[in-house]
Design an enzyme around this catalytic site. Structure first.
Site, short mmCIF file in Angstrom:
data_model
loop_
_atom_site.label_atom_id
_atom_site.label_comp_id
_atom_site.label_asym_id
_atom_site.label_seq_id
_atom_site.Cartn_x
_atom_site.Cartn_y
_atom_site.Cartn_z
N GLU A 443 0.82 -1.23 0.00
CA GLU A 443 0.00 0.00 0.00
C GLU A 443 0.84 1.26 0.00
O GLU A 443 0.49 2.24 0.65
CB GLU A 443 -0.94 0.02 1.22
CG GLU A 443 -2.23 -0.68 1.01
CD GLU A 443 -2.92 -0.24 -0.25
OE1 GLU A 443 -2.90 0.95 -0.56
OE2 GLU A 443 -3.43 -1.11 -0.96
C1 LIG Z 1 2.53 -9.34 0.49
C2 LIG Z 1 2.28 -8.23 -0.48
C3 LIG Z 1 0.98 -7.95 -0.87
C4 LIG Z 1 0.75 -6.98 -1.85
N1 LIG Z 1 -0.52 -6.79 -2.32
C5 LIG Z 1 -0.72 -6.00 -3.40
C6 LIG Z 1 -1.99 -5.91 -4.05
O1 LIG Z 1 -2.96 -6.54 -3.62
N2 LIG Z 1 -2.10 -5.13 -5.16
C7 LIG Z 1 -1.08 -4.44 -5.66
O2 LIG Z 1 -1.25 -3.77 -6.67
N3 LIG Z 1 0.15 -4.48 -5.08
C8 LIG Z 1 0.35 -5.24 -3.98
N4 LIG Z 1 1.57 -5.32 -3.37
C9 LIG Z 1 2.67 -4.57 -3.96
C10 LIG Z 1 3.17 -3.47 -3.05
O3 LIG Z 1 2.29 -2.40 -3.02
C11 LIG Z 1 4.58 -3.13 -3.55
O4 LIG Z 1 5.42 -4.18 -3.10
C12 LIG Z 1 5.07 -1.80 -3.06
O5 LIG Z 1 4.32 -0.78 -3.63
C13 LIG Z 1 6.56 -1.61 -3.36
O6 LIG Z 1 6.85 -1.91 -4.68
P1 LIG Z 1 8.09 -2.88 -5.00
O7 LIG Z 1 7.90 -4.12 -4.21
O8 LIG Z 1 8.19 -3.00 -6.46
O9 LIG Z 1 9.33 -2.15 -4.41
P2 LIG Z 1 10.14 -0.94 -5.09
O10 LIG Z 1 9.17 0.03 -5.67
O11 LIG Z 1 11.18 -1.48 -5.96
O12 LIG Z 1 10.79 -0.29 -3.81
C14 LIG Z 1 11.94 -0.83 -3.16
C15 LIG Z 1 12.45 0.18 -2.15
O13 LIG Z 1 12.81 1.39 -2.83
C16 LIG Z 1 12.12 2.50 -2.28
N5 LIG Z 1 11.78 3.40 -3.37
C17 LIG Z 1 11.12 3.12 -4.51
N6 LIG Z 1 11.00 4.21 -5.27
C18 LIG Z 1 11.58 5.21 -4.62
C19 LIG Z 1 11.78 6.60 -4.89
N7 LIG Z 1 11.31 7.17 -5.98
N8 LIG Z 1 12.43 7.34 -3.97
C20 LIG Z 1 12.87 6.79 -2.82
N9 LIG Z 1 12.74 5.49 -2.52
C21 LIG Z 1 12.10 4.71 -3.40
C22 LIG Z 1 10.89 1.93 -1.61
O14 LIG Z 1 10.43 2.76 -0.56
C23 LIG Z 1 11.40 0.58 -1.11
O15 LIG Z 1 12.00 0.73 0.14
C24 LIG Z 1 1.82 -6.25 -2.36
C25 LIG Z 1 3.11 -6.51 -1.91
C26 LIG Z 1 3.36 -7.49 -1.00
C27 LIG Z 1 4.77 -7.77 -0.56
#
Ligand SMILES: Cc1cc2nc3c(=O)[nH]c(=O)nc-3n(C[C@H](O)[C@H](O)[C@H](O)COP(=O)(O)OP(=O)(O)OC[C@H]3O[C@@H](n4cnc5c(N)ncnc54)[C@H](O)[C@@H]3O)c2cc1C
Length: 592
Positions: A443
């Site tokens: 989220e």
């Molecule tokens: C168990 C689980 C359930 C989920 N359920 C859903 C769901 O139902 N529907 C859905 O759509 N998604 C869902 N998600 C996805 C979730 O919302 C994403 O994992 C989350 O938004 C982070 O994206 P990412 O995992 O690609 O990490 P990334 O975006 O790659 O981020 C990795 C790290 O980099 C940091 N970061 C990224 N961009 C920036 C920036 N511009 N500046 C500074 N720091 C940055 C982040 O804060 C994080 O610490 C779920 C995830 C999990 C693990």
């Protein structure tokens, strides 16, 4: 959960009686609220708690075709639907009971505390139903929302893709318009909770995708309803849609909720004789993200509530253990005397009081935010309703993040209170900790919430929403000053910190370089979050003032703890922000 605390927060602090007098909620009174809370507690205890550990040990399995989930999950969801919970907060015109959101959130805390993995299916389905009820066509409401409320269909929010997690601007799922007004979707999503299972007759995916020629970035994203099975006009289930799974994710915790990687439109099924997942536009083309935010904002309060409930139940469990377990004696006591309970040791009391101040503070925060949702929907005066919405906008990143951070810290302390036992699977605390660890990630991550708060909700808004929030804090401080004593001292401390926050916010607003401004947005989020919770502790302190009994004494003690040991942590965070420190900005990645 503590029913005593829920009753205190709803009726002795938030003035729920006044809320129930408003036209929107007048079907309800204190008795109906009490009945809903009783039912939530009973159902959570009988149908959700018993399989919490079993869900963790028997995570969902995917055989390449079907997702298999522990049968108890389906039975719990059926009982939840049969008890009418999905209808409770919905509008009367949909058959809903128009229960205030703040009461509903209080009821839902029992389910999260009992078994958050099973509960999150209800959260997703209700948030999707709410979005469609607000933005869908009457036909979409008839065909999809009503079966969702009946517990026959479930919902998902399908935003993330492998290359587009935090950065939704980069999603690539395509939606091609068809001559009959529908769309065909093609693309791969990632991390989608509840993305496939046999728990319901149908699954309603809310999918973000791009139409041909859409502008780049978030302005070119549209929202589509994509069912697992097509639904005829009379509600009958039709052909299987072209949505399958590439696989499921194997998680640290939260294992009861299946997490999936869905594939749309790769031809595994051919509805209407052709590949492509049939989808229906929700709202207007290219306006998908603002519409999706209806669901995301609700889901963010839901995430905060989940974190809160896990912190809260962990606190109560470690407290019960500390009262029971005999270990050691007071310093200097005769070694021949009996051992004392853990709760006698000041260091254990420190860990219990910290948990209490985090969990009860977080509960106050989530209930306050859902009360703002109620106010926005029910206040007669449009200006007051708009103010509630504005304050809620500022608090949304905080209600998502603060409980996710500090109620996880509470779970960590709960494990510590139990010592070796806390590290075993014989007790629930390690499970609560693993489940709760997710809440800082999904989220919108903790870091993304910080940038949302500082960048969008504060600076882009010219500080207007923040000003309204701080105005509310000033009103509380004035009341507390009039009461005097301990409340008055807390008020002086709060005022001083608010003054500093205002100064630092102005300083950041004048920095100019966006990379530098946002470099420590997380510190801004955490400082503001702590300030907000200190304010809510002062509010609770006032509600408990001049009341007698251990419950009220406990509220005063937790407030004392928060003002003495937590609020002072804000100062160094504001110092860091005021220094515009460049160490992370100037760092060469090769130095790491
Ligand atoms: C168990 C689980 C359930 C989920 N359920 C859903 C769901 O139902 N529907 C859905 O759509 N998604 C869902 N998600 C996805 C979730 O919302 C994403 O994992 C989350 O938004 C982070 O994206 P990412 O995992 O690609 O990490 P990334 O975006 O790659 O981020 C990795 C790290 O980099 C940091 N970061 C990224 N961009 C920036 C920036 N511009 N500046 C500074 N720091 C940055 C982040 O804060 C994080 O610490 C779920 C995830 C999990 C693990």
């Amino acid at each position: 959960m503590s029913r005593r605390d829920l009753d205190f927060l709803l009726f002795e602090w938030l003035g729920t009686d006044d809320l129930l007098a408003r036209p929107r909620f007048r079907e309800h009174d204190r008795d109906t609220v009490s009945g809903v809370l009783d039912l939530a507690e009973a159902l959570a205890t009988s149908h959700f708690a018993p399989h919490n550990r079993a869900s963790d040990l028997n995570e969902p399995r995917f055989d390449g075709r079907v997702v298999e989930i522990l049968p108890e999950v389906g039975l719990a969801l059926q009982a939840f639907a049969e008890a009418g919970f999905p209808y409770a907060p919905m509008d009367a015109e949909l058959g809903g009971a128009q229960l205030p959101g703040s009461v509903f959130i209080a009821a839902m805390s029992w389910f999260h505390a009992a078994n958050t993995g099973t509960t999150s299916y209800t959260l997703l389905t209700m948030a999707a139903a709410n979005l469609l009820a607000t933005h869908g066509t009457p036909d979409q409401v008839q065909r999809f929302v009503l079966p969702m409320l009946q517990g026959r269909f479930s919902g998902t929010m399908a935003l993330s893709e492998s290359q587009a997690g935090s950065s939704l601007a980069d999603i690539t799922t395509r939606a091609e318009p068809q001559p009959d007004g529908t769309y065909r979707l093609f693309g791969r999503k990632m991390w989608i909770s509840g993305g496939d299972h046999e728990l319901s007759e149908n699954i309603v995916h809310l999918v973000l995708a791009r139409t041909p020629g859409a502008p780049v970035g978030t302005r070119g994203i549209s929202l589509f309803l994509v069912p697992k099975y097509l639904v005829g006009p009379g509600g009958s289930l039709g052909e299987r849609n072209d949505v399958v799974l590439a696989g499921i994710n194997h998680k640290m915790g939260f294992r009861g909720t299946v997490n999936t990687a869905p594939v749309f439109g790769d031809g595994a099924f051919t509805p209407g004789g052709q590949p492509g997942a049939v989808g229906y536009l929700v709202g207007a083309e290219n306006r998908g993200l603002p519409v999706m935010f209806t669901m995301m904002n609700e889901a963010r309060i839901g995430v905060g509530l989940c974190a809160t409930a896990l912190g809260y139940t962990g606190y109560l469990k470690s407290l019960a253990y500390a009262r029971d377990r005999l270990q050691g004696r007071a310093p200097g006591a005769d070694p021949g005397t009996p051992q004392v309970p853990l709760v006698d040791h000041p260091d254990i009391r420190r860990m219990l009081l910290a948990q209490k101040s985090y969990a009860e503070g977080a509960l106050a925060l989530t209930l306050y935010c859902s009360r703002l949702v109620d106010d926005a929907a029910s206040l007669d005066d449009p200006e007051q309703a708009a103010e509630a919405e504005k304050v809620l906008g500022v608090l949304t990143p905080i209600v998502k993040s603060w409980p996710s951070q500090w109620c996880l810290a509470a779970n960590d302390l709960a494990i510590q209170v139990l010592g070796g036992a806390g590290y075993t699977r014989d007790f629930d605390l390690e499970l609560h900790y693993r489940d709760n660890r997710l809440n800082q990630i999904h989220e919108g991550t903790h870091g993304i919430q910080g940038m949302d708060l500082l960048g969008r909700k504060v600076l882009l808004d010219g500080g207007a929403g923040l000003g309204l929030l701080l105005g509310r804090m000033a009103t509380t401080a004035a009341r507390a000053q009039a009461v005097g004593g301990e409340c008055g001292a807390h008020a002086a401390q709060l005022r001083a910190m608010v003054y500093r926050l205002v100064g630092v916010t102005g300083f950041l607003g004048g920095l100019g370089d966006p990379r530098l401004v946002l470099a420590d947005a997380t510190a801004y989020l955490e400082a503001t979050g702590h300030l907000v919770v200190a304010w809510l502790w002062l509010e609770q302190c006032l509600a408990a003032d001049s009341m007698e009994g251990a419950f009220y004494d406990g509220k005063q003690a937790a407030a004392r703890y928060f003002f003495a040991r937590e609020l002072p942590k804000v100062g160094p965070m504001l110092d860091l922000l005021a220094s515009a420190d460049r160490v992370t900005v100037d760092l060469d990645p090769d130095w790491l």
